[in-house]
Design an enzyme around this catalytic site. Structure first.
Site, short mmCIF file in Angstrom:
data_model
loop_
_atom_site.label_atom_id
_atom_site.label_comp_id
_atom_site.label_asym_id
_atom_site.label_seq_id
_atom_site.Cartn_x
_atom_site.Cartn_y
_atom_site.Cartn_z
CB THR A 7 -2.28 -3.22 -1.09
OG1 THR A 7 -3.51 -2.77 -1.17
CG2 THR A 7 -1.53 -4.20 -1.43
CG ASP A 8 -8.08 -3.06 2.65
OD1 ASP A 8 -8.20 -1.80 2.59
OD2 ASP A 8 -8.58 -3.45 3.43
CG PHE A 58 28.35 28.69 -13.08
CD1 PHE A 58 29.23 27.34 -13.10
CD2 PHE A 58 28.06 29.22 -14.95
CE1 PHE A 58 28.88 26.77 -13.55
CE2 PHE A 58 28.29 27.38 -15.09
CZ PHE A 58 28.57 26.28 -14.93
CE LYS A 106 -4.48 0.14 0.28
NZ LYS A 106 -4.88 -0.36 -0.30
NE ARG A 161 25.48 30.71 -9.70
CZ ARG A 161 25.99 29.91 -10.34
NH1 ARG A 161 25.29 29.23 -11.86
NH2 ARG A 161 26.30 28.93 -9.59
CG HIS A 207 18.61 28.72 -13.38
ND1 HIS A 207 19.72 28.15 -13.99
CD2 HIS A 207 18.07 27.34 -14.93
CE1 HIS A 207 19.98 27.42 -13.65
NE2 HIS A 207 19.26 27.12 -14.86
CD GLN A 267 27.90 21.13 -11.81
OE1 GLN A 267 27.46 22.37 -11.00
NE2 GLN A 267 27.52 20.71 -12.65
CG ASN A 308 21.32 26.71 -10.82
OD1 ASN A 308 21.01 27.85 -10.01
ND2 ASN A 308 22.26 27.06 -11.53
#
Ligand SMILES: O=c1[nH]c(=O)c2[nH]c(=O)[nH]c2[nH]1
Length: 281
Positions: free
Chosen positions: A56-57, A148, A11, A165, A231, A203, A229
């Site tokens: 699953t119940d 960067f 479940k 940045r 931006h 990174q 990222n």
């Protein structure tokens, strides 16, 4: 001719809300619990023989009943309790994933859901127990201390080099340990490192954050990080006769750079079935 390959069933995403009413101040826990069982399950797939299939119940009911009988504890404790319970008979491996969202207290009995951050615990039980803890939806941003540059340029490169940045990401992380690592210590290490690190790339920041968790948490053998990222583009305000020194940004939601990686402790033992895919596809 064919054969049955990897399989698991259970479940998924039982949404459990547990209120503890012991004192005047109630406690509130909000968890999604996913169970995946595997083992000797050829007969059900090949012959429709359900004699080994814990419904699953039933698994869902077990989650609710355990929350009442045992309480939730940490997500790792709750996951381990459930995973061990489901082992036996045809079931030789049980995987339980718990995702918890936090509620902040407004009063003794009122709460507000503050952020989309989730705390995650994965427990796999077979003849051993395997633990991963982690989080997702942890959004962080720094307004400087990020550069960067130095990347190769070819005929399709338009990106300008930058020495300053905005850096933003939404951290997803899983760290593998022996069940004893402190979630709070690991989360704090991620955040303190992000804040303190002078970034030459996302990174590099990822590796620094992973290393910080290994440093802060001796029980952690490996950490995997996935960091989009997010931006932030400086808007060109020159058409309006205005300068823009990193003050006004367009925060783009897609596409995004997706930076992912693992930091592994020297001599880390095998990860066993912990990183097996769930869902399978
Ligand atoms: O930190 C970054 N890593 C990249 O690989 C990359 N690529 C890109 O366009 N911007 C960035 N930023």
């Amino acid at each position: 001719m064919a054969r049955l390959g990897s399989n698991q069933y259970g479940k998924a995403e039982t949404h459990l809300v547990r209120v503890v009413r012991d004192g005047a101040a109630h406690e509130l826990r909000d968890l999604l619990v996913s169970v995946a069982l595997s083992g000797e399950l050829e007969a059900v797939h090949l012959d429709g023989d359900n004699s080994a299939v814990l419904a699953t119940d039933t698994q869902k009911n077990t989650v609710y009943a355990f929350a009442k009988e045992h309480g939730v504890g940490t997500p790792e404790q709750f996951g381990a309790l459930l995973a061990r319970h489901f082992l036996g008979g045809a079931i030789t491996r049980a995987r339980v994933e718990v995702r918890e969202v936090g509620w902040t207290r407004l009063s003794d009995h009122a709460f507000a859901q503050g952020s989309r951050e989730e705390r995650i615990a994965v427990v796999v039980a077979d003849e051993s127990q395997w633990f991963a803890s982690g989080l997702s939806g942890l959004v962080v941003l720094k307004t400087t201390d990020s550069e960067f540059h130095g990347f190769p340029r070819d005929r399709y490169t338009t990106l300008a080099e930058t020495r300053d940045r905005v850096l933003a990401t939404e951290v997803s992380a899983r760290w593998r340990h022996d069940g004893t690592a402190s979630f709070e210590d690991a989360r704090r290490a991620l955040l303190e490192c992000f804040a303190a690190h002078h970034s030459l790339s996302l990174q590099q920041t990822l590796y620094a954050m992973g290393s910080a968790v290994l440093e802060a948490c001796p029980a952690v053998q490996e950490i995997r990080l996935s960091m989009p990222n997010k931006h932030h583009f400086v808007v060109d305000l020159t058409p309006f006769g205005l300068s823009n020194e990193n003050e006004v940004f367009h925060a783009d939601d897609r596409p995004y750079g997706l930076i992912e990686g693992a930091v592994v402790r020297d001599g880390a033992p095998d990860a066993g079935p912990l990183w097996d895919p769930y869902p399978l596809v």
